[in-house]
Design an enzyme around this catalytic site. Structure first.
Site, PDB file in Angstrom:
ATOM      1  N   VAL A  81       0.858  -1.103   0.162  1.00  0.00           N
ATOM      2  CA  VAL A  81      -0.099   0.038   0.143  1.00  0.00           C
ATOM      3  C   VAL A  81       0.754   1.265   0.117  1.00  0.00           C
ATOM      4  CG1 VAL A  81      -1.824   1.191   1.203  1.00  0.00           C
ATOM      5  CG2 VAL A  81      -1.662  -1.220   1.335  1.00  0.00           C
ATOM      6  N   VAL A  83       1.247   5.689  -1.497  1.00  0.00           N
ATOM      7  CA  VAL A  83       0.643   6.675  -2.019  1.00  0.00           C
ATOM      8  C   VAL A  83       1.996   7.391  -2.527  1.00  0.00           C
ATOM      9  CG1 VAL A  83      -0.429   9.049  -2.067  1.00  0.00           C
ATOM     10  CG2 VAL A  83      -1.462   6.888  -1.082  1.00  0.00           C
ATOM     11  N   ARG A  89      -1.694  13.018   1.838  1.00  0.00           N
ATOM     12  CA  ARG A  89      -2.835  13.379   2.548  1.00  0.00           C
ATOM     13  C   ARG A  89      -3.846  14.198   1.668  1.00  0.00           C
ATOM     14  NH1 ARG A  89       0.275  10.193   4.738  1.00  0.00           N
ATOM     15  NH2 ARG A  89       1.214  10.804   6.693  1.00  0.00           N
ATOM     16  N   ARG A  90      -4.183  13.543   0.599  1.00  0.00           N
ATOM     17  CA  ARG A  90      -5.368  14.148  -0.163  1.00  0.00           C
ATOM     18  C   ARG A  90      -6.484  13.335  -0.329  1.00  0.00           C
ATOM     19  NH1 ARG A  90      -1.868  16.907  -5.094  1.00  0.00           N
ATOM     20  NH2 ARG A  90      -0.125  17.572  -3.430  1.00  0.00           N
ATOM     21  N   GLY A  91      -6.251  12.015   0.569  1.00  0.00           N
ATOM     22  CA  GLY A  91      -7.322  10.941   0.496  1.00  0.00           C
ATOM     23  C   GLY A  91      -7.220   9.884  -0.482  1.00  0.00           C
ATOM     24  N   VAL A  92      -6.052   9.672  -0.953  1.00  0.00           N
ATOM     25  CA  VAL A  92      -5.579   8.638  -2.060  1.00  0.00           C
ATOM     26  C   VAL A  92      -5.932   7.296  -1.292  1.00  0.00           C
ATOM     27  CG1 VAL A  92      -4.131   7.765  -3.497  1.00  0.00           C
ATOM     28  CG2 VAL A  92      -4.307  10.240  -3.413  1.00  0.00           C
ATOM     29  N   LEU A  93      -5.339   7.131   0.069  1.00  0.00           N
ATOM     30  CA  LEU A  93      -5.321   6.153   0.634  1.00  0.00           C
ATOM     31  C   LEU A  93      -6.645   5.612   0.966  1.00  0.00           C
ATOM     32  CD1 LEU A  93      -3.955   3.659   2.282  1.00  0.00           C
ATOM     33  CD2 LEU A  93      -4.078   5.257   4.243  1.00  0.00           C
ATOM     34  N   GLU A 118       3.216   1.496   9.849  1.00  0.00           N
ATOM     35  CA  GLU A 118       2.996   1.973  10.966  1.00  0.00           C
ATOM     36  C   GLU A 118       1.612   1.984  11.554  1.00  0.00           C
ATOM     37  OE1 GLU A 118       4.303   6.407  10.287  1.00  0.00           O
ATOM     38  OE2 GLU A 118       3.902   5.646   8.139  1.00  0.00           O
ATOM     39  N   TYR A 122      -4.225   1.963   9.626  1.00  0.00           N
ATOM     40  CA  TYR A 122      -5.300   1.161   9.355  1.00  0.00           C
ATOM     41  C   TYR A 122      -6.333   1.059  10.320  1.00  0.00           C
ATOM     42  CZ  TYR A 122      -2.192   0.030   5.726  1.00  0.00           C
ATOM     43  OH  TYR A 122      -1.239   0.162   4.349  1.00  0.00           O
ATOM     44  N   PHE A 404       3.741 -10.846   4.829  1.00  0.00           N
ATOM     45  CA  PHE A 404       3.255 -10.688   3.382  1.00  0.00           C
ATOM     46  C   PHE A 404       3.306  -9.482   2.702  1.00  0.00           C
ATOM     47  CE2 PHE A 404      -0.325 -11.597   6.074  1.00  0.00           C
ATOM     48  CZ  PHE A 404      -1.070 -10.610   5.907  1.00  0.00           C
TER      49      PHE A 404
HETATM   50  C1  LIG Z   1       0.470   5.903   4.652  1.00  0.00           C
HETATM   51  C2  LIG Z   1       0.019   6.569   3.112  1.00  0.00           C
HETATM   52  C3  LIG Z   1      -0.205   5.250   2.389  1.00  0.00           C
HETATM   53  C4  LIG Z   1      -1.265   7.505   3.374  1.00  0.00           C
HETATM   54  O1  LIG Z   1      -1.365   7.905   2.121  1.00  0.00           O
HETATM   55  P1  LIG Z   1      -2.322   9.189   2.125  1.00  0.00           P
HETATM   56  O2  LIG Z   1      -2.733   9.401   0.685  1.00  0.00           O
HETATM   57  O3  LIG Z   1      -1.483  10.345   2.427  1.00  0.00           O
HETATM   58  O4  LIG Z   1      -3.587   8.902   3.247  1.00  0.00           O
HETATM   59  P2  LIG Z   1      -4.991   9.716   2.978  1.00  0.00           P
HETATM   60  O5  LIG Z   1      -4.896  11.101   2.662  1.00  0.00           O
HETATM   61  O6  LIG Z   1      -5.992   8.971   2.315  1.00  0.00           O
HETATM   62  O7  LIG Z   1      -5.144   9.597   4.511  1.00  0.00           O
HETATM   63  C5  LIG Z   1      -6.598   9.090   5.243  1.00  0.00           C
HETATM   64  C6  LIG Z   1      -6.117   9.538   6.593  1.00  0.00           C
HETATM   65  O8  LIG Z   1      -5.243   8.730   7.338  1.00  0.00           O
HETATM   66  C7  LIG Z   1      -4.305   9.525   7.690  1.00  0.00           C
HETATM   67  N1  LIG Z   1      -2.989   9.185   7.632  1.00  0.00           N
HETATM   68  C8  LIG Z   1      -2.383   8.757   6.372  1.00  0.00           C
HETATM   69  N2  LIG Z   1      -1.318   8.420   6.965  1.00  0.00           N
HETATM   70  C9  LIG Z   1      -1.046   8.523   8.082  1.00  0.00           C
HETATM   71  C10 LIG Z   1      -0.035   7.964   9.093  1.00  0.00           C
HETATM   72  N3  LIG Z   1       1.287   7.499   8.290  1.00  0.00           N
HETATM   73  N4  LIG Z   1       0.234   8.253   9.953  1.00  0.00           N
HETATM   74  C11 LIG Z   1      -1.202   8.392  10.729  1.00  0.00           C
HETATM   75  N5  LIG Z   1      -2.066   8.921   9.892  1.00  0.00           N
HETATM   76  C12 LIG Z   1      -2.092   8.872   8.450  1.00  0.00           C
HETATM   77  C13 LIG Z   1      -4.929  10.901   7.500  1.00  0.00           C
HETATM   78  O9  LIG Z   1      -4.347  11.800   8.193  1.00  0.00           O
HETATM   79  C14 LIG Z   1      -6.041  10.512   7.170  1.00  0.00           C
HETATM   80  O10 LIG Z   1      -6.838  10.939   8.286  1.00  0.00           O
HETATM   81  P3  LIG Z   1      -8.408  11.466   8.502  1.00  0.00           P
HETATM   82  O11 LIG Z   1      -9.134  10.106   7.844  1.00  0.00           O
HETATM   83  O12 LIG Z   1      -8.429  11.514   9.900  1.00  0.00           O
HETATM   84  O13 LIG Z   1      -8.189  12.567   7.551  1.00  0.00           O
HETATM   85  C15 LIG Z   1       1.393   7.201   2.465  1.00  0.00           C
HETATM   86  O14 LIG Z   1       1.602   8.254   3.401  1.00  0.00           O
HETATM   87  C16 LIG Z   1       2.569   6.312   2.242  1.00  0.00           C
HETATM   88  O15 LIG Z   1       2.663   5.996   1.176  1.00  0.00           O
HETATM   89  N6  LIG Z   1       3.457   6.214   3.053  1.00  0.00           N
HETATM   90  C17 LIG Z   1       4.624   5.478   3.084  1.00  0.00           C
HETATM   91  C18 LIG Z   1       4.331   3.916   2.538  1.00  0.00           C
HETATM   92  C19 LIG Z   1       3.617   3.406   3.761  1.00  0.00           C
HETATM   93  O16 LIG Z   1       3.829   3.491   4.909  1.00  0.00           O
HETATM   94  N7  LIG Z   1       2.616   2.506   3.455  1.00  0.00           N
HETATM   95  C20 LIG Z   1       1.804   1.537   4.122  1.00  0.00           C
HETATM   96  C21 LIG Z   1       2.236   0.128   3.846  1.00  0.00           C
HETATM   97  S1  LIG Z   1       1.505  -0.978   5.093  1.00  0.00           S
END
Ligand SMILES: CC(C)(COP(=O)(O)OP(=O)(O)OC[C@H]1O[C@@H](n2cnc3c(N)ncnc32)[C@H](O)[C@@H]1OP(=O)(O)O)[C@@H](O)C(=O)NCCC(=O)NCCS
Length: 404
Positions: A81, A83, A89-93, A118, A122, A404
């Site tokens: 997973v 982004v 932080r634009r809602g992609v996740l 982290e 989730y 995994f």
């Molecule tokens: C973690 C990651 C996927 C988040 O993607 P993103 O598009 O920025 O997340 P979103 O904008 O959809 O955020 C959704 C929510 O999660 C929160 N969030 C996202 N990443 C977070 C993080 N690392 N720690 C805490 N909160 C997080 C956002 O604040 C948001 O909160 P809300 O629902 O209260 O508004 C991205 O930062 C990333 O790729 N990180 C590095 C790789 C990684 O850690 N991947 C996960 C593998 S298990």
């Protein structure tokens, strides 16, 4: 901001979606590595997020079964997973998680499970921390068992081309006993277990496979590497145990007896070890075994009814849950678990809890009492927490021996 989220359709799209997480791991997207991933996951289980025609995020899921107490359930094994840092932080996740969970629901997978990079990510999507595991490091001079026992079986080295015939059947036997283990198909065994490219050895030697046999049957195995070293005329070598599993208590004990007795080592290490691993009780000086524990599997009940009906229980009782699940509202409401089957009910609930807490308790690794003390459930009928624990408790902590 609007994103189009859909499954990938070809190798290029797959690679672009995988490179979202690849950004954070310095991944080099060779065609061979991408193809290996596609072969295992399938194009359709990799979701990409597009913005203005470019991929800005990706989320994948393996299709496998997860062992649960007394059962085995189809599960979305969520992985890779990511982004792109340009679009965080634009809602992609959130958009990816929405489509991925809807997809698992449509496929009839009652569970989704993952290892989290982290712990903060989730929970908001309904995943609950369901098990713990840890790394061990044990100086070779403290590897003596408290009670010396003669091994009951024998160990023998397996040639690389023997592993596929010998190990998977015993792994499958072990998996039925231990909640938290996912099924490995032949491709997984070949590419993720037996293949041993240099770049995955992290400075250690090649994988060595040993099988443990008793009365002519294979009852367990271990796979490990030597990281050789000498300083000032003394060994500093480390034995890195990648996986050591036994289908019987004797097998697990004897395999560890073998590993800990290998000569010319300074340290024996392993990781992903459950907190109730028998080694803690086998060793004469367990305090010498350094153990760093952390979170292991996170579990999401995609479909509360089939999930609860898909495991066995330790008591003959019933309990009524009032489930709160704003991300997957089809789970919301009251569920009566009786005779091992969960059905909708209008009766008064015993416990009110977020779906995350049900995910935490599902494999038997986190008790309702612990969840209650953490303020993660509400007991609506006195004694309900204790009764739920009698139902959900299992004889061992869940164990997932591979990330995994
Ligand atoms: C973690 C990651 C996927 C988040 O993607 P993103 O598009 O920025 O997340 P979103 O904008 O959809 O955020 C959704 C929510 O999660 C929160 N969030 C996202 N990443 C977070 C993080 N690392 N720690 C805490 N909160 C997080 C956002 O604040 C948001 O909160 P809300 O629902 O209260 O508004 C991205 O930062 C990333 O790729 N990180 C590095 C790789 C990684 O850690 N991947 C996960 C593998 S298990």
């Amino acid at each position: 901001m609007a994103f189009e989220v859909r499954p990938t359709r070809d190798l290029d799209e797959f690679a672009a979606a995988l490179l979202a997480i690849g950004q954070y791991f310095g991944m080099v997207p060779t065609e061979e590595a991408m193809q290996r991933f596609v072969d295992q996951m399938g194009l359709e289980r990799m979701h990409g997020a597009w913005s203005n025609g470019a991929v800005v995020g990706g989320a994948g899921a393996f299709t496998f079964n997860l062992s649960v107490p007394g059962g085995d359930l189809p599960t979305a094994g969520v992985t890779v997973v990511g982004v792109y840092p340009t679009h965080r932080r634009r809602g992609v996740l959130r958009a990816l998680m929405r489509v991925q969970l809807d997809d698992a629901h449509e496929r009839g997978e009652p569970l989704a499970a993952l290892w989290a990079s982290e712990e903060t990510i989730y929970g908001r999507f309904g995943y609950g921390l369901a098990s713990f595991c840890g790394e061990i490091s044990l100086p070779r001079e403290y590897t003596t068992f408290a009670h010396a026992v003669d091994p009951e079986g024998t160990l023998r080295f397996l040639e690389r081309d023997e592993v596929l015939g010998v190990v998977p059947p015993v792994f499958e036997r072990i998996r039925t006993q231990w909640p938290g283990m996912f099924s490995r198909n032949r491709h997984w065994w070949e590419k993720r277990q037996v293949d041993d490219p240099e770049d995955r050895r992290q400075g250690a030697g090649p994988k060595r496979w040993v099988a443990y046999e008793r009365d002519g049957a294979v009852e367990g195995y271990a796979v490990y590497r030597h990281k050789a070293g000498f300083e000032q005329g003394t060994t500093t070598a480390e034995l890195r145990v990648l996986e050591a599993l036994g289908a019987t208590p004797e097998a697990l004990r004897d395999i560890w007896g073998y590993l800990l007795a290998i000569d010319m080592l300074a340290t024996v290490s392993s990781y992903l070890m459950p907190p109730d691993h028998p080694l803690f009780l086998l060793l004469a000086t367990p305090r010498r075994m350094r153990y760093r524990m952390g979170d292991a599997l996170w579990v999401r009940l995609v479909d509360v009814g089939p999930a609860l009906s898909g495991r066995q229980y330790s008591a003959d009782d019933s309990v009524i849950f009032d489930v709160v699940d704003d991300f997957c509202p089809w789970n919301e409401g009251r569920w009566k678990l009786a005779d091992g089957v969960a059905e909708r009910t209008n009766d008064d609930p015993d416990l009110k809890l977020p779906v995350q807490s049900l995910g935490s308790a599902f494999l038997g690794g986190v008790s309702f009492a612990a969840l209650s003390r953490a303020g993660r459930i509400e007991e609506l009928r006195e004694g309900a927490v204790r009764r739920a624990d009698a139902l959900f408790g299992w004889d061992r902590h869940p164990w997932c021996p591979e990330i995994f």
